[in-house]
Design an enzyme around this catalytic site. Structure first.
Site, PDB file in Angstrom:
ATOM      1  N   ASN A   9       0.879  -1.175   0.000  1.00 20.44           N
ATOM      2  CA  ASN A   9       0.000   0.000   0.000  1.00 20.44           C
ATOM      3  C   ASN A   9       0.912   1.219   0.000  1.00 20.44           C
ATOM      4  O   ASN A   9       1.487   1.552   1.029  1.00 20.44           O
ATOM      5  CB  ASN A   9      -0.902  -0.023   1.245  1.00 20.44           C
ATOM      6  N   LYS A  17       0.166   4.226  -0.235  1.00 17.30           N
ATOM      7  CA  LYS A  17      -0.448   5.426   0.357  1.00 17.30           C
ATOM      8  C   LYS A  17      -0.180   6.624  -0.566  1.00 17.30           C
ATOM      9  O   LYS A  17      -0.090   6.445  -1.780  1.00 17.30           O
ATOM     10  CB  LYS A  17       0.051   5.627   1.790  1.00 17.30           C
ATOM     11  N   HIS A  74      -9.581   1.335   4.860  1.00 17.35           N
ATOM     12  CA  HIS A  74      -8.303   1.514   5.559  1.00 17.35           C
ATOM     13  C   HIS A  74      -8.531   2.450   6.750  1.00 17.35           C
ATOM     14  O   HIS A  74      -9.326   3.392   6.668  1.00 17.35           O
ATOM     15  CB  HIS A  74      -7.247   2.098   4.608  1.00 17.35           C
ATOM     16  N   GLU A 133      -6.917   4.827   7.843  1.00 14.93           N
ATOM     17  CA  GLU A 133      -6.687   6.251   7.549  1.00 14.93           C
ATOM     18  C   GLU A 133      -7.919   6.873   6.894  1.00 14.93           C
ATOM     19  O   GLU A 133      -8.210   8.051   7.101  1.00 14.93           O
ATOM     20  CB  GLU A 133      -5.425   6.398   6.671  1.00 14.93           C
ATOM     21  N   GLU A 193      -5.374  -4.814  10.470  1.00 10.65           N
ATOM     22  CA  GLU A 193      -4.368  -3.769  10.667  1.00 10.65           C
ATOM     23  C   GLU A 193      -4.643  -3.045  11.985  1.00 10.65           C
ATOM     24  O   GLU A 193      -5.454  -2.100  12.012  1.00 10.65           O
ATOM     25  CB  GLU A 193      -4.413  -2.759   9.517  1.00 10.65           C
ATOM     26  N   GLY A 207       2.506   2.404  10.785  1.00  4.13           N
ATOM     27  CA  GLY A 207       3.464   3.489  10.639  1.00  4.13           C
ATOM     28  C   GLY A 207       4.180   3.868  11.928  1.00  4.13           C
ATOM     29  O   GLY A 207       4.841   4.897  12.002  1.00  4.13           O
ATOM     30  N   SER A 229       3.356  -2.080  10.332  1.00  8.57           N
ATOM     31  CA  SER A 229       4.801  -2.179  10.558  1.00  8.57           C
ATOM     32  C   SER A 229       5.360  -3.563  10.255  1.00  8.57           C
ATOM     33  O   SER A 229       6.311  -4.010  10.899  1.00  8.57           O
ATOM     34  CB  SER A 229       5.158  -1.738  11.986  1.00  8.57           C
TER      35      SER A 229
HETATM   36  P1  13P Z   1       3.015   0.426   7.663  1.00 10.33           P
HETATM   37  O1  13P Z   1       3.517  -0.873   7.081  1.00 10.33           O
HETATM   38  O2  13P Z   1       3.752   1.640   7.176  1.00 10.33           O
HETATM   39  O3  13P Z   1       2.879   0.356   9.148  1.00 10.33           O
HETATM   40  O4  13P Z   1       1.508   0.619   7.084  1.00 10.33           O
HETATM   41  C1  13P Z   1       0.635  -0.452   7.171  1.00 10.33           C
HETATM   42  C2  13P Z   1      -0.577  -0.107   6.407  1.00 10.33           C
HETATM   43  O5  13P Z   1      -1.340   0.774   6.781  1.00 10.33           O
HETATM   44  C3  13P Z   1      -0.831  -0.836   5.155  1.00 10.33           C
HETATM   45  O6  13P Z   1      -2.111  -0.581   4.671  1.00 10.33           O
END
Ligand code: 13P
Length: 247
Positions: A9, A11, A94, A96, A165, A171, A209
């Protein structure tokens, strides 16, 4: 046994130049892959990345899809449009988007429905916040989030991908231990089993992560069928190490 799925992903990261370099670096090492690989890219780069990946071992994914079919919804991108670009997967729900764009369980369920209707596999994200985990509400939260999608898509629920997640792990460099992740994945598998006899076909990914150092331990858990990778998917050597760990 089904092959694992490793999905990046990206982002809101990348540029035309860096996307090309990243995809070329991945493809240069793709001959021995023994898992499914996808990259979920910003919508603006779907056409570019499709051009770079068509006919290769890398599938294309989007990071969102509209809950509407078509019409006066400025800025939205429909499932049919994504399909036009050869999109195989669409991330929905997601954290976010739940957090910054107010997406509810009902909206996420509609998005999954639109994707499925267009022949796109929704990657349905579920996960608890730190406060919810500390209050002992992890199971309740992820089951509620998945239940909305099952309720709206019961007849084809075995066609989805689920991504667990934990919000506190995204992150932050804090990863769920393999045991913590497996425990939640087991709960989600049971919930899918109650909805379909094909629950074992469903990929349940871990995200939060996941990186080159912890991937193999996480991926060795019985109900962890792959990963949804953020930061580590932007660095070819790290993403390749995760892909190798899934093989
Ligand atoms: P990270 O791997 O940067 O923690 O992000 C995970 C994520 O949100 C994947 O959709």
């Amino acid at each position: 046994m089904k092959k694992k799925l490793i999905a990046g992903n990206w982002k809101m990261n990348g540029s035309a130049a860096s996307n090309e370099a990243l995809i070329q670096a991945l493809l240069a090492q793709s001959s021995g892959w023994n898992c499914l690989v996808a990259v979920c890219v910003p919508a603006a780069y779907l056409a570019q990345v499709r051009g770079l990946t068509q006919g290769t071992g890398i599938e294309l994914g989007s990071q969102d899809v509209s809950a509407q079919e078509s019409g006066a919804f400025t800025g939205e991108i429909s499932a049919a449009m994504l399909k036009d670009f050869g999109t195989r997967y669409a991330i929905v729900g997601h954290s976010e988007r739940r957090q910054y764009h107010g997406e509810t369980d009902a909206v996420v369920a509609s998005k999954a429905q639109r994707a499925l209707a267009a022949g796109i596999t929704p990657i349905v994200c579920v996960g608890e916040t730190l406060a919810e985990r500390e209050a002992g509400r992890t199971e309740e939260v992820v089951k509620r989030q998945l239940a909305a999608v099952i309720h709206a898509n019961g007849h084809c629920i075995s066609e989805i991908v689920v991504a667990y997640e934990p919000v506190w792990a995204i992150g932050t460099g804090k990863t769920a231990t393999p045991e913590m992740a497996q425990q939640v994945h087991g709960v989600l598998r049971s919930q899918l089993r109650a909805a379909t006899e094909h629950a074992d076909r469903v990929h349940i990914l871990y995200g939060g992560s996941m990186n080159a150092a912890n991937a193999s331990q996480l991926l060795s858990q019985p109900d962890i069928d792959g990963g949804l990778i953020g930061g580590a998917a932007l660095k070819a050597p790290d993403f390749l190490t995760i892909i190798a760990a899934a093989g």
